[in-house]
Design a protein around this motif. Structure first.
Motif, PDB file in Angstrom:
ATOM      1  N   GLU A 120     -21.941  -1.965   5.023  1.00 50.56           N
ATOM      2  CA  GLU A 120     -21.172  -1.959   4.216  1.00 50.56           C
ATOM      3  C   GLU A 120     -20.970  -3.330   3.327  1.00 50.56           C
ATOM      4  O   GLU A 120     -20.754  -3.580   2.141  1.00 50.56           O
ATOM      5  N   PRO A 129      -7.405  -3.474   5.615  1.00 53.32           N
ATOM      6  CA  PRO A 129      -8.510  -2.450   5.047  1.00 53.32           C
ATOM      7  C   PRO A 129      -9.155  -3.250   4.013  1.00 53.32           C
ATOM      8  O   PRO A 129      -8.533  -4.049   3.250  1.00 53.32           O
ATOM      9  N   ARG A 130     -10.376  -2.644   3.230  1.00 52.91           N
ATOM     10  CA  ARG A 130     -11.247  -2.969   2.402  1.00 52.91           C
ATOM     11  C   ARG A 130     -11.630  -2.352   1.417  1.00 52.91           C
ATOM     12  O   ARG A 130     -11.614  -0.875   1.864  1.00 52.91           O
ATOM     13  N   ASP A 131     -12.003  -2.711   0.270  1.00 52.62           N
ATOM     14  CA  ASP A 131     -12.582  -1.839  -0.852  1.00 52.62           C
ATOM     15  C   ASP A 131     -14.045  -1.611  -0.734  1.00 52.62           C
ATOM     16  O   ASP A 131     -14.557  -2.042   0.398  1.00 52.62           O
ATOM     17  N   LYS A 132     -14.520  -0.848  -1.367  1.00 56.67           N
ATOM     18  CA  LYS A 132     -16.005  -0.550  -1.363  1.00 56.67           C
ATOM     19  C   LYS A 132     -16.834  -1.771  -1.452  1.00 56.67           C
ATOM     20  O   LYS A 132     -18.072  -1.428  -1.116  1.00 56.67           O
ATOM     21  N   GLN A 133     -16.206  -2.663  -2.076  1.00 57.22           N
ATOM     22  CA  GLN A 133     -17.061  -3.931  -2.317  1.00 57.22           C
ATOM     23  C   GLN A 133     -16.880  -4.862  -0.979  1.00 57.22           C
ATOM     24  O   GLN A 133     -17.343  -5.845  -0.987  1.00 57.22           O
ATOM     25  N   LYS A 178      -6.057 -12.308  -0.083  1.00 60.94           N
ATOM     26  CA  LYS A 178      -7.108 -12.994  -0.754  1.00 60.94           C
ATOM     27  C   LYS A 178      -7.809 -14.147   0.097  1.00 60.94           C
ATOM     28  O   LYS A 178      -9.170 -14.277  -0.121  1.00 60.94           O
ATOM     29  N   LEU A 185       0.838  -1.179   0.094  1.00 59.48           N
ATOM     30  CA  LEU A 185      -0.014  -0.075   0.047  1.00 59.48           C
ATOM     31  C   LEU A 185       0.830   1.209   0.045  1.00 59.48           C
ATOM     32  O   LEU A 185       0.517   2.333   0.199  1.00 59.48           O
ATOM     33  N   ARG A 230     -13.979  -6.271  -0.075  1.00 64.70           N
ATOM     34  CA  ARG A 230     -12.949  -7.131  -0.439  1.00 64.70           C
ATOM     35  C   ARG A 230     -11.514  -6.673   0.197  1.00 64.70           C
ATOM     36  O   ARG A 230     -11.154  -5.474  -0.005  1.00 64.70           O
ATOM     37  N   LEU A 244      -7.763  -5.815   0.860  1.00 65.06           N
ATOM     38  CA  LEU A 244      -6.869  -5.271   0.074  1.00 65.06           C
ATOM     39  C   LEU A 244      -5.256  -6.038   0.062  1.00 65.06           C
ATOM     40  O   LEU A 244      -4.657  -5.824  -0.575  1.00 65.06           O
TER      41      LEU A 244
END
Length: 313
Positions: free
Chosen positions: A183, A260-264, A271, A58, A266, A268
């Motif tokens: 979310e 941390p996660r994205d807007k969906q 996996k 990141l 998932r 970051l």
């Protein structure tokens, strides 16, 4: 032989509803033990997050810069940098978690031991039955308690985020549950459940199995009786075995839950739990899987001693 209805009403509640009573008693014992040992859990979580190699992806500024300080220095650092009461940050969801987890696993374990498997003719619970029962009980209890564990881990890291200049994610426990649900939906509350139940299965296999086995050995082969000394030694051994077996899965679980996660929704950084394991070993070495081992062991000993003394002694 069944008890007449009139006589049954006169029985103590513990005899009328043994499973419900076991659940409530387990929950109360777990709550008291949780409050007493929670600073160890917070210290363990902070140690598990230090030096995450995956954070390098990141950007350099996101990578943890604080050195690995050990249990005592980490705990003192929390007090000095954030305040004494921050040692209990996240204790509310932790209590929720232990009421559900401890009650669920003990009711399941007792049911499996007394009803499904049964004891041998000499009233001893065979090792193989204890192993299977302990693992199944841990899986059931931890799966039910996963949402509270998720919130606990994320709230334990809020103080660190504040020191790093990052915005706080939650205003409180109930806001955390509501935000995660909004979310990520119901599935969002079960993020990290795979390594979580893996950890629970391993911990309970080591904890309940070793406790029963060591106590049985001490009572039969030493002058010790079934008293507080026997419970203490059994808890010391069971906590050690449980920590050795469960700490790697605990490290992976904590990192997946806190990533941390994205807007969906998932992750970051990782996996899957396997990806987290590989990145930790490759980037930080095998012993990174045992970060937080000492506070984890000490906490298990204290939790185990108080829990078994309350519920089984």
């Amino acid at each position: 032989m069944s008890v007449p209805e009139d006589e049954e009403r006169l029985l103590p509640l513990a005899q009328r509803w043994p499973r419900a009573s076991k659940f409530l008693l387990s929950g109360c014992a777990a709550t008291v033990a949780e409050l007493a040992t929670f600073p160890l859990d917070l210290t363990k979580t902070r140690l598990q997050m230090q030096g995450e190699a995956a954070l390098a992806r990141l950007g350099g500024s996101a990578r943890e810069s604080a050195p690995y300080r050990g249990m005592v220095r980490t705990a003192l650092g929390i007090v000095q940098e954030e305040g004494f009461l921050k040692l209990w940050q996240g204790v509310t969801p932790a209590i929720y978690r232990h009421v559900v987890y401890s009650g669920g696993r003990m009711v399941t374990y007792e049911h499996l031991r007394e009803v499904v498997f049964g004891k041998s003719e000499d009233k001893h619970y065979p090792l193989w039955k204890s192993v299977i029962g302990g693992m199944m009980a841990g899986v059931v209890g931890q799966f039910l308690a996963n949402p509270t564990d998720l919130v606990k881990v994320q709230m334990q890291m809020e103080g660190k985020r504040k020191l790093e200049g990052k915005p706080l994610r939650y205003r409180g426990v109930h806001h955390a549950f509501a935000k995660i649900l909004a979310e990520g939906g119901i599935r969002g509350l079960w993020a990290g459940w795979v390594p979580n139940i893996q950890r629970a299965a391993l911990v309970n296999m080591g904890d309940l199995t070793t406790y029963d086995t060591v106590k049985h050995y001490l009572v039969l082969n030493t002058p010790l009786e079934d008293n507080i000394m026997t419970h203490s030694l059994s808890s010391l051994c069971s906590g050690l075995v449980a920590s050795i077996l469960g700490t790697p899965a605990d490290v992976i679980k904590s990192r997946i839950m806190n990533q941390p996660r994205d807007k969906q929704g998932r992750g970051l950084l990782y996996k899957s739990s396997t990806d987290c394991l590989i990145q930790a070993v490759q980037g930080e070495g095998f012993m990174s899987l045992y970060k937080g081992f000492l506070p984890s062991w000490l906490r298990m000993v204290k939790l185990g001693l108080s829990f078994f003394c309350f519920c089984l002694y």
